[in-house]
Design a protein around this motif. Sequence first.
Motif, PDB file in Angstrom:
ATOM      1  N   SER A 259       0.831  -1.205   0.000  1.00  0.00           N
ATOM      2  CA  SER A 259       0.000   0.000   0.000  1.00  0.00           C
ATOM      3  C   SER A 259       0.869   1.259   0.000  1.00  0.00           C
ATOM      4  O   SER A 259       0.585   2.206  -0.720  1.00  0.00           O
ATOM      5  CB  SER A 259      -0.931  -0.015   1.210  1.00  0.00           C
ATOM      6  N   ASN A 260       1.929   1.266   0.794  1.00  0.00           N
ATOM      7  CA  ASN A 260       2.837   2.422   0.836  1.00  0.00           C
ATOM      8  C   ASN A 260       3.484   2.664  -0.527  1.00  0.00           C
ATOM      9  O   ASN A 260       3.611   3.802  -0.965  1.00  0.00           O
ATOM     10  CB  ASN A 260       3.941   2.208   1.875  1.00  0.00           C
ATOM     11  N   ILE A 261       3.876   1.594  -1.193  1.00  0.00           N
ATOM     12  CA  ILE A 261       4.500   1.713  -2.505  1.00  0.00           C
ATOM     13  C   ILE A 261       3.499   2.248  -3.515  1.00  0.00           C
ATOM     14  O   ILE A 261       3.809   3.125  -4.311  1.00  0.00           O
ATOM     15  CB  ILE A 261       5.099   0.358  -2.962  1.00  0.00           C
ATOM     16  N   GLN A 262       2.268   1.749  -3.470  1.00  0.00           N
ATOM     17  CA  GLN A 262       1.242   2.203  -4.416  1.00  0.00           C
ATOM     18  C   GLN A 262       0.932   3.671  -4.192  1.00  0.00           C
ATOM     19  O   GLN A 262       0.814   4.431  -5.150  1.00  0.00           O
ATOM     20  CB  GLN A 262      -0.025   1.361  -4.273  1.00  0.00           C
ATOM     21  N   CYS A 263       0.846   4.106  -2.943  1.00  0.00           N
ATOM     22  CA  CYS A 263       0.582   5.517  -2.659  1.00  0.00           C
ATOM     23  C   CYS A 263       1.729   6.390  -3.163  1.00  0.00           C
ATOM     24  O   CYS A 263       1.509   7.468  -3.686  1.00  0.00           O
ATOM     25  CB  CYS A 263       0.391   5.724  -1.164  1.00  0.00           C
ATOM     26  N   PHE A 264       2.943   5.902  -3.009  1.00  0.00           N
ATOM     27  CA  PHE A 264       4.121   6.648  -3.458  1.00  0.00           C
ATOM     28  C   PHE A 264       4.131   6.764  -4.985  1.00  0.00           C
ATOM     29  O   PHE A 264       4.392   7.819  -5.529  1.00  0.00           O
ATOM     30  CB  PHE A 264       5.392   5.944  -2.966  1.00  0.00           C
ATOM     31  N   CYS A 265       3.817   5.694  -5.656  1.00  0.00           N
ATOM     32  CA  CYS A 265       3.885   5.682  -7.133  1.00  0.00           C
ATOM     33  C   CYS A 265       2.809   6.521  -7.777  1.00  0.00           C
ATOM     34  O   CYS A 265       2.985   7.006  -8.890  1.00  0.00           O
ATOM     35  CB  CYS A 265       3.800   4.245  -7.651  1.00  0.00           C
TER      36      CYS A 265
END
Length: 86
Positions: A78-84
Motif C-alpha cells: 500500500s505504501n508503494i502504491q501511494c508513493f507511485c
Amino acid sequence: MNLGDLSNPELRILTDHLDMIKYSGDEVPVKRLSVADLLPATHYYMTYDGSTTVPACHETVTWLILNKPIYITKQQVSNIQCFCFK
C-alpha cells in the motif's frame, strides 16, 4: 516478491521512508542498508536475456530470477502504491 505476515527487514527500511519523499528530486538519507540482506539467502537463480521495461525496450538486459522470494506485507505494498501514484 510474495505477500507475507513479516517482511524483509531491509525492504522495510526502504518502504518506511517513502512517505518522506513528496516531490521529484527529493532525497531521504538511509543510514544503514545491506543490499546483501535485501536479497534472499540463496545461491540459485535463473537468467534470461530480455529487454528494458521502459520504451524503447532495448533488448540489452540479462534478468536474474532468484529461486526464493522476498517477502513484503500488504501495508508495504500500500505504501508503494501511494508513493507511485502521487
